[in-house]
Design a protein around this motif. Structure first.
Motif, PDB file in Angstrom:
ATOM      1  N   SER A  75       0.865  -1.176   0.000  1.00 59.13           N
ATOM      2  CA  SER A  75       0.000   0.000   0.000  1.00 59.13           C
ATOM      3  C   SER A  75       0.905   1.230   0.000  1.00 59.13           C
ATOM      4  O   SER A  75       1.690   1.430   0.931  1.00 59.13           O
ATOM      5  CB  SER A  75      -0.911  -0.011   1.226  1.00 59.13           C
ATOM      6  OG  SER A  75      -1.839   1.045   1.158  1.00 59.13           O
ATOM      7  N   ILE A  76       0.805   2.029  -1.055  1.00 56.79           N
ATOM      8  CA  ILE A  76       1.707   3.167  -1.256  1.00 56.79           C
ATOM      9  C   ILE A  76       1.071   4.451  -0.737  1.00 56.79           C
ATOM     10  O   ILE A  76      -0.059   4.789  -1.102  1.00 56.79           O
ATOM     11  CB  ILE A  76       2.084   3.302  -2.737  1.00 56.79           C
ATOM     12  CG1 ILE A  76       2.868   2.057  -3.181  1.00 56.79           C
ATOM     13  CG2 ILE A  76       2.886   4.578  -2.991  1.00 56.79           C
ATOM     14  CD1 ILE A  76       3.200   2.016  -4.647  1.00 56.79           C
ATOM     15  N   HIS A  77       1.835   5.161   0.085  1.00 61.94           N
ATOM     16  CA  HIS A  77       1.380   6.411   0.697  1.00 61.94           C
ATOM     17  C   HIS A  77       2.529   7.414   0.741  1.00 61.94           C
ATOM     18  O   HIS A  77       3.686   7.056   0.526  1.00 61.94           O
ATOM     19  CB  HIS A  77       0.925   6.154   2.141  1.00 61.94           C
ATOM     20  CG  HIS A  77      -0.252   5.260   2.247  1.00 61.94           C
ATOM     21  ND1 HIS A  77      -1.531   5.729   2.372  1.00 61.94           N
ATOM     22  CD2 HIS A  77      -0.347   3.912   2.220  1.00 61.94           C
ATOM     23  CE1 HIS A  77      -2.367   4.706   2.431  1.00 61.94           C
ATOM     24  NE2 HIS A  77      -1.666   3.583   2.341  1.00 61.94           N
ATOM     25  N   THR A  78       2.185   8.662   1.064  1.00 66.82           N
ATOM     26  CA  THR A  78       3.176   9.630   1.515  1.00 66.82           C
ATOM     27  C   THR A  78       2.731  10.060   2.905  1.00 66.82           C
ATOM     28  O   THR A  78       1.545  10.031   3.231  1.00 66.82           O
ATOM     29  CB  THR A  78       3.320  10.818   0.539  1.00 66.82           C
ATOM     30  OG1 THR A  78       2.057  11.458   0.347  1.00 66.82           O
ATOM     31  CG2 THR A  78       3.875  10.343  -0.798  1.00 66.82           C
ATOM     32  N   ASN A  79       3.669  10.438   3.726  1.00 67.78           N
ATOM     33  CA  ASN A  79       3.443  10.623   5.152  1.00 67.78           C
ATOM     34  C   ASN A  79       3.086  12.060   5.499  1.00 67.78           C
ATOM     35  O   ASN A  79       3.335  12.984   4.718  1.00 67.78           O
ATOM     36  CB  ASN A  79       4.706  10.191   5.906  1.00 67.78           C
ATOM     37  CG  ASN A  79       4.410   9.445   7.177  1.00 67.78           C
ATOM     38  OD1 ASN A  79       3.329   9.571   7.734  1.00 67.78           O
ATOM     39  ND2 ASN A  79       5.378   8.688   7.646  1.00 67.78           N
ATOM     40  N   ALA A  80       2.549  12.232   6.697  1.00 68.88           N
ATOM     41  CA  ALA A  80       2.204  13.556   7.207  1.00 68.88           C
ATOM     42  C   ALA A  80       2.526  13.620   8.691  1.00 68.88           C
ATOM     43  O   ALA A  80       2.452  12.605   9.387  1.00 68.88           O
ATOM     44  CB  ALA A  80       0.727  13.843   6.987  1.00 68.88           C
ATOM     45  N   ALA A  81       2.872  14.810   9.153  1.00 69.74           N
ATOM     46  CA  ALA A  81       3.136  15.031  10.578  1.00 69.74           C
ATOM     47  C   ALA A  81       2.849  16.486  10.901  1.00 69.74           C
ATOM     48  O   ALA A  81       2.957  17.361  10.037  1.00 69.74           O
ATOM     49  CB  ALA A  81       4.586  14.684  10.909  1.00 69.74           C
TER      50      ALA A  81
END
Length: 184
Positions: A75-81
């Motif tokens: 499952s491909i994502h980009t991260n957040a913070a």
């Protein structure tokens, strides 16, 4: 060899947006489609959970993965913070499978090395009931990984993610990691 690729989010789920407009759902789909092409050219069968900007529920995604007969799931994502300084690549895998651990490790090490991103490591996350925290890891019956390619909330990494060339390099690094996983 057969892999199921899940471009995270999409359709009605377009809420994850970087400070200058990068949309995770679009970036994840682009990376996944580039990866699909590379894998198919190498003779690896690919099943996608979505091929366009459509809504696919978590239950539908896991059902696709479980039905298709794939050997692995990414499952491909980009991260957040909340902290815009957060950066790098990391992956989550089920605490109940060694094969997921291997795939996650190959992915994170390859991407961080190739693209000079901080290696945040591979991780598991336990829910209060002792099961995997993430729905996809709990409900997909094959080795599964949730890959967070970079932080779209980090200004430098968001700028990279907005570049087609960078997304292509990401897909190539993922491709090489998948080849290594299948060669073992």
């Amino acid at each position: 060899m057969h892999i199921c690729i899940d471009p995270g989010h999409g359709g009605k789920d377009r809420y994850n947006v970087g400070p200058t407009g990068y949309v995770e759902a679009d970036g994840a789909l682009d990376i996944a489609l580039r990866l699909k092409l590379k894998l198919e050219q190498a003779g690896i069968k690919v099943t996608m959970t979505r091929n366009a900007d459509i809504t696919v529920t978590l239950a539908q995604r896991s059902a696709i993965a479980n039905r298709c007969g794939a050997d692995a799931f990414i499952s491909i994502h980009t991260n957040a913070a909340a902290n815009p300084a957060a950066n790098g690549v990391e992956a989550f895998y089920s605490m109940f499978t060694k094969k997921g651990n291997y795939l996650a490790s190959y992915l994170v090490n390859r991407i961080s090395g190739d693209l000079k991103l901080r290696n945040r490591g591979i991780k598991t996350r336990k829910a209060s009931n002792g099961k995997d925290y993430y729905y996809m890891l709990r409900n997909v019956s094959i080795p599964a990984v949730i890959l967070e390619c970079a932080f779209h909330t980090n200004p430098r990494e968001e700028a990279l993610l907005k570049q087609a060339g960078f997304r292509d390099k990401l897909s190539y690094s993922i491709y090489l990691a998948v080849l290594k996983y299948f060669s073992k």
